[in-house]
Design a protein around this motif. Structure first.
Motif, PDB file in Angstrom:
ATOM      1  N   GLY A  23      21.188 -45.266   5.665  1.00  0.00           N
ATOM      2  CA  GLY A  23      20.379 -45.724   4.537  1.00  0.00           C
ATOM      3  C   GLY A  23      21.096 -46.653   3.576  1.00  0.00           C
ATOM      4  N   GLU A  24      22.297 -47.095   3.956  1.00  0.00           N
ATOM      5  CA  GLU A  24      23.072 -47.983   3.086  1.00  0.00           C
ATOM      6  C   GLU A  24      22.451 -49.378   3.062  1.00  0.00           C
ATOM      7  OE1 GLU A  24      27.563 -49.889   2.784  1.00  0.00           O
ATOM      8  OE2 GLU A  24      27.061 -48.536   4.418  1.00  0.00           O
ATOM      9  N   ILE A  25      22.304 -49.933   1.856  1.00  0.00           N
ATOM     10  CA  ILE A  25      21.815 -51.303   1.705  1.00  0.00           C
ATOM     11  C   ILE A  25      22.997 -52.237   1.939  1.00  0.00           C
ATOM     12  CG2 ILE A  25      20.786 -52.992   0.133  1.00  0.00           C
ATOM     13  CD1 ILE A  25      18.869 -50.756   0.916  1.00  0.00           C
ATOM     14  N   LEU A  26      22.905 -53.068   2.973  1.00  0.00           N
ATOM     15  CA  LEU A  26      23.997 -53.982   3.320  1.00  0.00           C
ATOM     16  C   LEU A  26      23.861 -55.314   2.585  1.00  0.00           C
ATOM     17  CD1 LEU A  26      24.068 -53.275   7.140  1.00  0.00           C
ATOM     18  CD2 LEU A  26      25.517 -52.279   5.365  1.00  0.00           C
ATOM     19  N   VAL A  27      22.628 -55.771   2.386  1.00  0.00           N
ATOM     20  CA  VAL A  27      22.361 -56.995   1.631  1.00  0.00           C
ATOM     21  C   VAL A  27      21.286 -56.652   0.614  1.00  0.00           C
ATOM     22  CG1 VAL A  27      21.527 -59.367   1.741  1.00  0.00           C
ATOM     23  CG2 VAL A  27      22.960 -58.482   3.584  1.00  0.00           C
ATOM     24  N   SER A  28      21.622 -56.761  -0.663  1.00  0.00           N
ATOM     25  CA  SER A  28      20.641 -56.508  -1.724  1.00  0.00           C
ATOM     26  C   SER A  28      19.518 -57.526  -1.639  1.00  0.00           C
ATOM     27  CB  SER A  28      21.317 -56.605  -3.083  1.00  0.00           C
ATOM     28  OG  SER A  28      22.281 -55.591  -3.217  1.00  0.00           O
ATOM     29  N   PRO A  29      18.357 -57.221  -2.219  1.00  0.00           N
ATOM     30  CA  PRO A  29      17.231 -58.160  -2.136  1.00  0.00           C
ATOM     31  C   PRO A  29      17.607 -59.571  -2.583  1.00  0.00           C
ATOM     32  CG  PRO A  29      16.495 -56.077  -3.024  1.00  0.00           C
ATOM     33  CD  PRO A  29      17.996 -56.004  -2.932  1.00  0.00           C
ATOM     34  N   VAL A  30      17.223 -60.526  -1.745  1.00  0.00           N
ATOM     35  CA  VAL A  30      17.507 -61.947  -1.976  1.00  0.00           C
ATOM     36  C   VAL A  30      16.199 -62.703  -1.852  1.00  0.00           C
ATOM     37  CG1 VAL A  30      18.752 -63.967  -1.119  1.00  0.00           C
ATOM     38  CG2 VAL A  30      19.819 -61.722  -0.996  1.00  0.00           C
ATOM     39  N   SER A  31      15.971 -63.653  -2.759  1.00  0.00           N
ATOM     40  CA  SER A  31      14.757 -64.468  -2.741  1.00  0.00           C
ATOM     41  C   SER A  31      15.017 -65.777  -1.998  1.00  0.00           C
ATOM     42  CB  SER A  31      14.334 -64.762  -4.181  1.00  0.00           C
ATOM     43  OG  SER A  31      13.192 -65.586  -4.203  1.00  0.00           O
ATOM     44  N   PHE A  32      13.984 -66.258  -1.288  1.00  0.00           N
ATOM     45  CA  PHE A  32      14.063 -67.581  -0.669  1.00  0.00           C
ATOM     46  C   PHE A  32      12.695 -68.235  -0.720  1.00  0.00           C
ATOM     47  CE2 PHE A  32      13.129 -64.623   2.707  1.00  0.00           C
ATOM     48  CZ  PHE A  32      12.268 -65.281   3.579  1.00  0.00           C
ATOM     49  N   LYS A  33      12.682 -69.559  -0.829  1.00  0.00           N
ATOM     50  CA  LYS A  33      11.434 -70.304  -0.988  1.00  0.00           C
ATOM     51  C   LYS A  33      10.649 -70.394   0.318  1.00  0.00           C
ATOM     52  CE  LYS A  33      12.828 -73.051  -4.907  1.00  0.00           C
ATOM     53  NZ  LYS A  33      11.829 -72.924  -5.927  1.00  0.00           N
ATOM     54  N   ASN A  34       9.352 -70.588   0.168  1.00  0.00           N
ATOM     55  CA  ASN A  34       8.456 -70.727   1.306  1.00  0.00           C
ATOM     56  C   ASN A  34       8.414 -72.196   1.732  1.00  0.00           C
ATOM     57  OD1 ASN A  34       6.537 -70.368   3.234  1.00  0.00           O
ATOM     58  ND2 ASN A  34       4.854 -69.950   1.849  1.00  0.00           N
ATOM     59  N   ASN A  35       9.551 -72.668   2.268  1.00  0.00           N
ATOM     60  CA  ASN A  35       9.649 -74.018   2.801  1.00  0.00           C
ATOM     61  C   ASN A  35      10.737 -74.047   3.865  1.00  0.00           C
ATOM     62  OD1 ASN A  35      12.101 -74.144   1.407  1.00  0.00           O
ATOM     63  ND2 ASN A  35      11.245 -75.287  -0.312  1.00  0.00           N
ATOM     64  N   LYS A  36      10.970 -75.202   4.460  1.00  0.00           N
ATOM     65  CA  LYS A  36      11.956 -75.285   5.546  1.00  0.00           C
ATOM     66  C   LYS A  36      13.355 -74.896   5.078  1.00  0.00           C
ATOM     67  CE  LYS A  36      13.847 -78.176   9.204  1.00  0.00           C
ATOM     68  NZ  LYS A  36      14.811 -77.173   9.504  1.00  0.00           N
ATOM     69  N   GLN A  37      13.742 -75.349   3.900  1.00  0.00           N
ATOM     70  CA  GLN A  37      15.079 -75.000   3.383  1.00  0.00           C
ATOM     71  C   GLN A  37      15.205 -73.498   3.176  1.00  0.00           C
ATOM     72  OE1 GLN A  37      13.171 -77.462   1.936  1.00  0.00           O
ATOM     73  NE2 GLN A  37      14.258 -79.215   2.769  1.00  0.00           N
ATOM     74  N   GLY A  38      14.151 -72.840   2.710  1.00  0.00           N
ATOM     75  CA  GLY A  38      14.173 -71.400   2.519  1.00  0.00           C
ATOM     76  C   GLY A  38      14.315 -70.655   3.831  1.00  0.00           C
ATOM     77  N   PHE A  39      13.586 -71.085   4.843  1.00  0.00           N
ATOM     78  CA  PHE A  39      13.686 -70.419   6.134  1.00  0.00           C
ATOM     79  C   PHE A  39      15.015 -70.705   6.820  1.00  0.00           C
ATOM     80  CE2 PHE A  39       9.118 -70.117   5.467  1.00  0.00           C
ATOM     81  CZ  PHE A  39       8.921 -68.778   5.796  1.00  0.00           C
TER      82      PHE A  39
END
Length: 43
Positions: A23-39
């Motif tokens: 149950g360990e969180i390895l990567v905390s929540p991260v935001s990314f945009k809904n565009n090619k750069q985000g993906f």
């Protein structure tokens, strides 16, 4: 096993990564945009 959770939104999304064995969180929540750069960032 690692679990990746993705919260999908209209303009941006969030993801985090968790180890299912303990149950360990390895990567905390991260935001990314809904565009090619985000993906590209997500990959």
């Amino acid at each position: 096993m690692f679990l990746v959770g993705i919260d999908v939104g209209k303009l941006s999304h969030m993801f985090c990564i968790m180890d299912s064995s303990n149950g360990e969180i390895l990567v905390s929540p991260v935001s990314f945009k809904n565009n090619k750069q985000g993906f590209d960032f997500l990959m």
